[in-house]
Design an enzyme around this catalytic site. Structure first.
Site, short mmCIF file in Angstrom:
data_model
loop_
_atom_site.label_atom_id
_atom_site.label_comp_id
_atom_site.label_asym_id
_atom_site.label_seq_id
_atom_site.Cartn_x
_atom_site.Cartn_y
_atom_site.Cartn_z
N SER A 12 3.37 11.61 -75.91
CA SER A 12 3.78 10.78 -77.04
C SER A 12 2.63 10.69 -78.03
O SER A 12 1.57 10.13 -77.72
CB SER A 12 4.16 9.38 -76.56
N HIS A 37 6.80 14.26 -77.82
CA HIS A 37 7.57 13.04 -78.02
C HIS A 37 7.09 12.32 -79.29
O HIS A 37 5.91 12.03 -79.44
CB HIS A 37 7.38 12.13 -76.80
N ASP A 39 7.66 9.07 -81.69
CA ASP A 39 8.23 7.72 -81.74
C ASP A 39 8.43 7.27 -83.18
O ASP A 39 7.46 7.08 -83.92
CB ASP A 39 7.30 6.74 -81.01
N MET A 41 9.63 4.35 -85.54
CA MET A 41 9.88 2.89 -85.52
C MET A 41 9.99 2.35 -86.93
O MET A 41 9.26 2.79 -87.83
CB MET A 41 8.72 2.19 -84.81
N HIS A 70 12.37 10.00 -80.74
CA HIS A 70 12.88 8.77 -80.14
C HIS A 70 13.02 7.76 -81.27
O HIS A 70 12.03 7.23 -81.78
CB HIS A 70 11.86 8.33 -79.07
N MET A 72 13.58 4.45 -82.70
CA MET A 72 13.61 3.00 -82.45
C MET A 72 13.84 2.34 -83.79
O MET A 72 12.94 1.71 -84.38
CB MET A 72 12.28 2.55 -81.82
N MET A 141 13.72 3.27 -70.81
CA MET A 141 12.45 2.65 -71.25
C MET A 141 11.86 1.87 -70.08
O MET A 141 12.51 0.98 -69.52
CB MET A 141 12.68 1.69 -72.42
N ASP A 179 10.02 6.61 -70.24
CA ASP A 179 9.05 6.39 -71.32
C ASP A 179 8.42 5.02 -71.20
O ASP A 179 9.11 3.99 -71.31
CB ASP A 179 9.81 6.52 -72.65
N GLY A 180 7.10 5.01 -70.99
CA GLY A 180 6.37 3.75 -71.04
C GLY A 180 5.53 3.49 -69.80
O GLY A 180 6.07 3.36 -68.70
N GLY A 201 1.83 8.60 -73.25
CA GLY A 201 1.04 8.49 -74.47
C GLY A 201 -0.42 8.22 -74.16
O GLY A 201 -1.27 9.09 -74.21
C1 DX5 Z 1 6.89 2.84 -76.80
C2 DX5 Z 1 7.07 4.30 -77.07
C3 DX5 Z 1 6.41 5.20 -76.09
C4 DX5 Z 1 4.91 5.04 -76.03
C5 DX5 Z 1 4.47 5.38 -74.66
O1 DX5 Z 1 7.72 2.12 -77.62
O2 DX5 Z 1 8.46 4.64 -77.04
O3 DX5 Z 1 6.77 6.55 -76.29
O4 DX5 Z 1 4.22 5.86 -76.94
O5 DX5 Z 1 3.10 5.14 -74.55
P1 DX5 Z 1 2.43 4.86 -73.14
O6 DX5 Z 1 2.61 6.12 -72.33
O7 DX5 Z 1 1.01 4.57 -73.49
O8 DX5 Z 1 3.13 3.70 -72.52
ZN ZN Z 2 9.06 6.79 -77.00
#
Ligand code: DX5
Ligand code: ZN
Length: 225
Positions: A12, A37, A39, A41, A70, A72, A141, A179-180, A201
Site C-alpha cells: 500500500s 494497492h 488508497d 480517500m 481501494h 474509500m 478491512m 487490509d490493515g 503498508g
Molecule cells: C487503511 C488503508 C490501508 C493502509 C494499510 O485505510 O486502506 O491500505 O494503507 O496500512 P498498514 O499496512 O500500515 O496497516
Molecule cells: Zn487499502
C-alpha cells in the site's frame, strides 16, 4: 484447501515516501509484489484525504504491476469506472458507501477491471452475501479505514474464515483480500484463514528496505504459493 490459491503481496503506497514514489515502487517490484494497492480517500467517507485519478493515471504509465484501487469515498458508483479508465485493473468499493452495489460492480467489470467489495471491521459478512456472485474479490478491512500503521484487529481472522466458507459453499470464484495491520508476524495466520491478496503498508515502507520487506512477507507465505 483444494482450490488453487495465488497468494499475492499488495504494497500500500499510503505509507510510501511520496517524494520518491517511483523509486519505492521499483523496490517493491523487485521484491516480487503482485499488485500495487492504492488508497483513495475523500475526507468524507473516511477522515483522511489522499490521492485520486491523476496519480492513478501516472502510476499506470509507470509500473507494470496491476493497480488495485481501494476507494474509500462516498458515492463510489460515481467514480468507479473513471479509475478503470485511468488504468486500474482492480477497483473496490465499500458496501457501507454504496446502496447500488450490483450496478457499480457490473459497471467496473464492463469497463474491463476486476470488481471488489470492501467490508469495514464492524460490517457483517452477510451484508455481501447477495453481491458475492457479482464480485471478483472481497476486501476485509482488518483496521478501520483511513490511516496506515494501525493495529490489526484479531477478530478479522475468523471473519475471513467465515467469508471463505460462504464463498466456497456457493462454489464461487471470489478471492479474499485483507487490509490493515498485516506484518511478518500475522501474515501466515490470515493466509491460513483464506486470504489471498495481502495488503501491507507500514510493514513494507516504514522499513529501510522495501524490497527486502516484500520478500520477507512472500517467504512467510511460501507454503501456499
Ligand atoms: C487503511 C488503508 C490501508 C493502509 C494499510 O485505510 O486502506 O491500505 O494503507 O496500512 P498498514 O499496512 O500500515 O496497516
Ligand atoms: Zn487499502
Amino acid at each position: 484447501m483444494s482450490r488453487d490459491r495465488n497468494i499475492e503481496i499488495a504494497p500500500s503506497i499510503l505509507s510510501a515516501d511520496f517524494s520518491c514514489l517511483g523509486d519505492q515502487i521499483k523496490a517493491v517490484e523487485r521484491g516480487g509484489a503482485g499488485v500495487l494497492h492504492v488508497d483513495v480517500m475523500d475526507g468524507h467517507f473516511v477522515p483522511n484525504i489522499t490521492i485520486g485519478l491523476p496519480v492513478v493515471k501516472s502510476l499506470a504509465a509507470f509500473t507494470s504491476l496491476p493497480l488495485d484501487t481501494h476507494l474509500m469515498i462516498s458515492e463510489p458508483g460515481r467514480y468507479a469506472t473513471q479509475f478503470v479508465e485511468a488504468g486500474a485493473q482492480m477497483v473496490s468499493v465499500h458496501v457501507e458507501a454504496d446502496p447500488h452495489l450490483h450496478r457499480t460492480l457490473m459497471a467496473i467489470k464492463a469497463a474491463g477491471a476486476h470488481a471488489g467489495v470492501v467490508l469495514n471491521p464492524s460490517t457483517p459478512v452477510v451484508s455481501v452475501e447477495e453481491a458475492l456472485q457479482f464480485a471478483d474479490y472481497v476486501l476485509v478491512m482488518s483496521v478501520n479505514p483511513g490511516f496506515g500503521g494501525q493495529k490489526f484487529i484479531p477478530q478479522s481472522i475468523d471473519k475471513v474464515k467465515r467469508l471463505r466458507r460462504m464463498i466456497d459453499e456457493r462454489q464461487l470464484n471470489v478471492r479474499i483480500e485483507i487490509d490493515g495491520g498485516i506484518d511478518r508476524k500475522n501474515i501466515e495466520i490470515v493466509v491460513a484463514a483464506g486470504a489471498e491478496i495481502i495488503v501491507a503498508g507500514s510493514a513494507i515502507f516504514d522499513t529501510h528496505d522495501a524490497e527486502a520487506a516484500v520478500k520477507q512477507l512472500r517467504d512467510a507465505t511460501v507454503q501456499w504459493v
